[in-house]
Scaffold this active site. Structure first.
Site, PDB file in Angstrom:
ATOM      1  N   ARG A 147     -33.590   4.285 -50.423  1.00  0.00           N
ATOM      2  CA  ARG A 147     -33.899   2.885 -50.090  1.00  0.00           C
ATOM      3  C   ARG A 147     -34.786   2.798 -48.848  1.00  0.00           C
ATOM      4  NH1 ARG A 147     -29.171  -1.227 -49.731  1.00  0.00           N
ATOM      5  NH2 ARG A 147     -28.271   0.420 -48.443  1.00  0.00           N
ATOM      6  N   LYS A 191     -26.513  -4.902 -55.441  1.00  0.00           N
ATOM      7  CA  LYS A 191     -26.114  -6.310 -55.271  1.00  0.00           C
ATOM      8  C   LYS A 191     -27.256  -7.144 -54.676  1.00  0.00           C
ATOM      9  CE  LYS A 191     -22.738  -5.333 -52.440  1.00  0.00           C
ATOM     10  NZ  LYS A 191     -22.909  -3.854 -52.318  1.00  0.00           N
ATOM     11  N   ARG A 232     -32.796   2.103 -43.223  1.00  0.00           N
ATOM     12  CA  ARG A 232     -31.701   1.525 -42.451  1.00  0.00           C
ATOM     13  C   ARG A 232     -30.920   2.625 -41.732  1.00  0.00           C
ATOM     14  NH1 ARG A 232     -28.616  -2.527 -46.533  1.00  0.00           N
ATOM     15  NH2 ARG A 232     -26.825  -1.508 -45.561  1.00  0.00           N
ATOM     16  N   ARG A 274     -19.272   5.124 -45.449  1.00  0.00           N
ATOM     17  CA  ARG A 274     -19.340   3.764 -46.034  1.00  0.00           C
ATOM     18  C   ARG A 274     -18.619   3.726 -47.377  1.00  0.00           C
ATOM     19  NH1 ARG A 274     -25.458   2.490 -46.201  1.00  0.00           N
ATOM     20  NH2 ARG A 274     -24.820   0.505 -47.128  1.00  0.00           N
ATOM     21  N   ARG A 329     -15.007  -8.679 -47.938  1.00  0.00           N
ATOM     22  CA  ARG A 329     -14.910  -7.227 -48.054  1.00  0.00           C
ATOM     23  C   ARG A 329     -13.514  -6.714 -47.716  1.00  0.00           C
ATOM     24  NH1 ARG A 329     -20.674  -5.960 -47.200  1.00  0.00           N
ATOM     25  NH2 ARG A 329     -20.950  -3.716 -47.230  1.00  0.00           N
TER      26      ARG A 329
END
Ligand code: AP5
Length: 218
Positions: free
Chosen positions: A127, A13, A160, A171, A88
């Site tokens: 990532r 996203k 992160r 998550r 969310r």
């Protein structure tokens, strides 16, 4: 244009949001980025949000809704916006709808990014992000030119806290339980468009631009 990007963590996203915001000339509001900024600055909001984020849980609705409404009230959001990672929960979606109605506005489109779980885990695990300019990379698919350094500003890249293997599963579970119901929520309001998030960044981008160009997705 007033648009929402919805989908599981790591689906791509944010990567696509930067491009669309720039090419449509609208501000991107990423609640994840806003919250991480508050955490880095150690504001009271950031201190309250940090533990939820590190555990892979959602930050309480009231905190996030207040943050978003403050941003949406700014002059730069009057001609449109792209919301990345908000809403969310159904409570957040209801609140957003009430807020926009009070301004005589509505949403143009909600884009739901879909992707297999294996590929989501691969994307999140690889990532790396720039803590300074917020640019996002992937060790294999979107590598920086110089190992470990941001192309744009040269800052050392970081992983992160919530991208560690032990947090990824929680998550994904939180997404299924609290956010996935929004797919049906926006489908019934006839503004949902589904986007296949698989393939090269450029291929996803082409499909996204085509989807946004359609007058309405039913
Ligand atoms: P947030 O920052 O919003 O995280 P997220 O939704 O979990 O989304 P991600 O940032 O993980 O993924 P993305 O879909 O943007 O993927 P990306 O483009 O980076 O939220 C973090 C936390 O903040 C939450 O857990 C929660 O605690 C809190 N929070 C935020 N909003 C909240 C809210 N509304 N309410 C309550 N709490 C909230 O891509 C992923 C990787 O894949 C990158 O490495 C990228 O380079 C790579 N990649 C992207 N596209 C491709 C492609 N096509 N091919 C190959 N690699 C690709």
């Amino acid at each position: 244009m007033r648009v929402i990007f919805l989908g599981p963590p790591g689906v791509g996203k944010g990567t696509q949001a930067d491009y669309i915001a720039q090419s449509y000339g609208i501000p991107k509001l990423s609640t994840g980025d806003l919250l991480r900024e508050s955490v880095a600055k150690e504001t009271s909001l950031g201190k309250a949000a940090k533990e939820y984020m590190n555990r892979g849980e959602l930050v309480p609705d009231a905190v996030v809704i207040g943050l978003v409404e403050e941003k949406l009230g700014s002059p730069e959001c009057q001609k449109g916006f792209l919301l990345d990672g908000f809403p969310r929960t159904v409570t957040q979606a209801d609140q957003l709808s009430t807020y926009l109605s009070s301004r005589g506005e509505g949403l143009d489109r909600v884009v739901y990014f879909s992707l297999s779980k294996d590929e989501i885990v691969r994307r999140i695990s690889g990532r790396r992000s720039c803590p300074d300019c917020k640019a996002v990379y992937h060790l294999e698919s979107v590598p920086p030119k110089k190992d470990g350094l941001c192309d744009a500003c040269g800052t050392p890249l970081i992983q992160r806290n919530d991208d560690k293997p032990e947090t990824i599963e929680s998550r994904l579970a939180v997404y299924q339980e609290q956010t996935a119901p929004l797919i049906e929520y926006y489908k019934t309001r006839k503004i949902l468009g589904e986007l296949d998030g698989a393939g090269l960044v450029s291929a996803v981008q082409d499909r996204l631009v085509a989807l946004l160009a359609q007058p309405r997705v039913e």
